[in-house]
Motif scaffolding. Structure first.
Motif, mmCIF file in Angstrom:
data_model
loop_
_atom_site.group_PDB
_atom_site.id
_atom_site.type_symbol
_atom_site.label_atom_id
_atom_site.label_comp_id
_atom_site.label_asym_id
_atom_site.label_seq_id
_atom_site.Cartn_x
_atom_site.Cartn_y
_atom_site.Cartn_z
ATOM 1 N N UNK A 93 0.912 -1.245 -0.096
ATOM 2 C CA UNK A 93 0.021 0.199 0.245
ATOM 3 C C UNK A 93 0.773 1.057 0.047
ATOM 4 N N UNK A 94 0.889 1.919 -1.174
ATOM 5 C CA UNK A 94 1.724 3.024 -1.221
ATOM 6 C C UNK A 94 1.043 4.361 -1.604
ATOM 7 N N UNK A 95 0.808 5.221 -0.440
ATOM 8 C CA UNK A 95 -0.036 6.439 -0.807
ATOM 9 C C UNK A 95 0.781 7.464 -1.415
ATOM 10 N N UNK A 96 2.090 7.454 -1.628
ATOM 11 C CA UNK A 96 2.632 8.141 -1.889
ATOM 12 C C UNK A 96 2.595 8.310 -3.838
ATOM 13 N N UNK A 97 2.938 9.533 -4.101
ATOM 14 C CA UNK A 97 3.033 10.001 -5.849
ATOM 15 C C UNK A 97 4.584 9.346 -6.061
ATOM 16 N N UNK A 98 4.671 8.932 -7.488
ATOM 17 C CA UNK A 98 6.031 8.513 -7.822
ATOM 18 C C UNK A 98 6.847 9.342 -7.678
ATOM 19 N N UNK A 99 8.274 9.011 -7.121
ATOM 20 C CA UNK A 99 9.182 10.179 -7.058
ATOM 21 C C UNK A 99 10.454 9.426 -6.895
#
Lengths: 252, 252
Positions: A93-99
């Motif tokens: 579960x990854x709540x971050x935007x691609x970076x």
């Protein structure tokens, strides 16, 4: 989850990480600086020109990579291109935007040149193994704490996308820097760290009531390096954030 | 150094190891039991039939062995036959007599079946990586503490070789057991551990004043496992000790 709720959850992780960091600093601080463990090649050609800390950190990362550590969005390797996991990938579960933000190079430099001389007495006690395994734990926990700025920034953004979007679109670093800065929260962190470091670092009376670590040292490490680098990650993350991506418009 | 002076020095190492152990237990205790990380094969054939903790501990030991950890007389591997160091051997100062005592197998069983359920709430929070790296640190510090019994026994012997020699020659375990037992010192350790665990494990008020670890849990771990296993190492060491070897007759 609303931005506010996410931010509360993120802050509780950061709060618990204070123990991890303070314990790790106290553990490393029982040994002297042992400068030789940071010198490339000092332990001979067997380590392939790496310093002892390089070598242990690098090898540890390879093991951890093999069991998926760096698939987790809150973990960042110090050495580029960790090997592929030997375990099958998980649906994280990854709540971050691609970076692609990873400031571990700077974290290491600051750690070796500033933090170690702050927490360790000068000199060489030959405790190279214990010192460098202690360094690995310190570096990993500092990196986790500092890169958690991504989660902080994402939750601040979600809490008020209309406020952040124009500054991001204009790549307006100084406005964003002001927006992510909350001196009251920073003071709260420093005050709590001071209390914790006093409680955990004071030693016991029959050890001579010599504190194991000076609380002000830990406060200074937070004030001069951890908080600023965390905010640097927040800023870099926001500048890379695409406003139209999911997250901003999610139902809360 | 006289037996008395060595014993004082040994006790100061043991005392400082209390912090290491308490910090490690607190760190592991923030996660649930996560029983699956101890189950051989549970993470698939990729780990060669090992449990996740097996795998991480084993791989960590290989790295540490490569930089000479297990040449040190106070370090004992959990997995037999660690690889040879890649660093050239050091001239280590080893005050111990030759011995082959290593009770890490028992330490691991006790740790997984008794200690973990004592310090962690039941259940599964999926924090497998953090839990198992925490386990590696706990296991290594417990092993170091328990096997330090060799140094304790050696310094007790040196403090009074004439007292110990006949019991060793007669392989009289129960007399030796009585000789190495000092209830006053044991109570002192337990009392100090209770104090330390209260100070380090209490958390801070804004975290809800919920202690991170119950001091009595740490006391119990010392009382039921660490102290008895340390004495077991002392006894085994004395039973293997050759009375005529250097050490006993060294000028003090």
């Amino acid at each position: 989850m609303s931005g506010e709720a996410v931010l509360r959850q993120v802050r509780s992780v950061l709060c618990r990480l204070e123990e991890t960091i303070i314990f790790a600093l106290i553990e490393r601080g029982q040994f002297l600086v042992n400068r030789v463990i940071y010198e490339p090649g000092a332990f001979g050609p067997e380590l392939g020109g790496e310093s002892l800390v390089d070598y242990l950190l690098h090898e540890t990362e390879k093991i951890h990579a093999s069991v998926r550590r760096y698939l987790s969005p809150d973990e960042h390797p110090f050495f580029p291109d960790p090997p592929a996991p030997i375990l099958p990938p998980l649906d994280m579960d990854d709540p971050l935007q691609p970076n692609n933000i990873n400031i571990n190079g700077r974290i290491r430099r600051v750690y070796e040149t500033e933090v170690v001389p702050h927490i360790c007495a000068p000199g060489d006690d030959k405790q190279y193994g214990s010192s460098s395994t202690g360094d690995v734990i310190c570096l990993q926990s500092l990196s986790r704490r500092i890169h958690y700025g991504k989660f902080v920034a994402e939750s601040k953004y979600r809490g008020n996308p209309d406020l952040y979007m124009p500054a991001i679109a204009a790549a307006d670093s100084s406005t964003l820097q002001a927006m992510i800065t909350d001196p009251a929260v920073e003071n709260e962190v420093l005050e709590r760290v001071r209390l914790k470091a006093s409680a955990y670092g004071r030693g016991t009376e029959d050890e001579g009531s010599q504190p194991m670590i000076d609380p002000e040292t830990v406060v200074e490490i937070y004030e001069r390096w951890i908080i600023p680098m965390n905010k640097e990650v927040q800023l870099a993350y926001l500048l890379q954030r695409q406003p139209g991506r999911p997250g901003a418009e999610e139902p809360t």
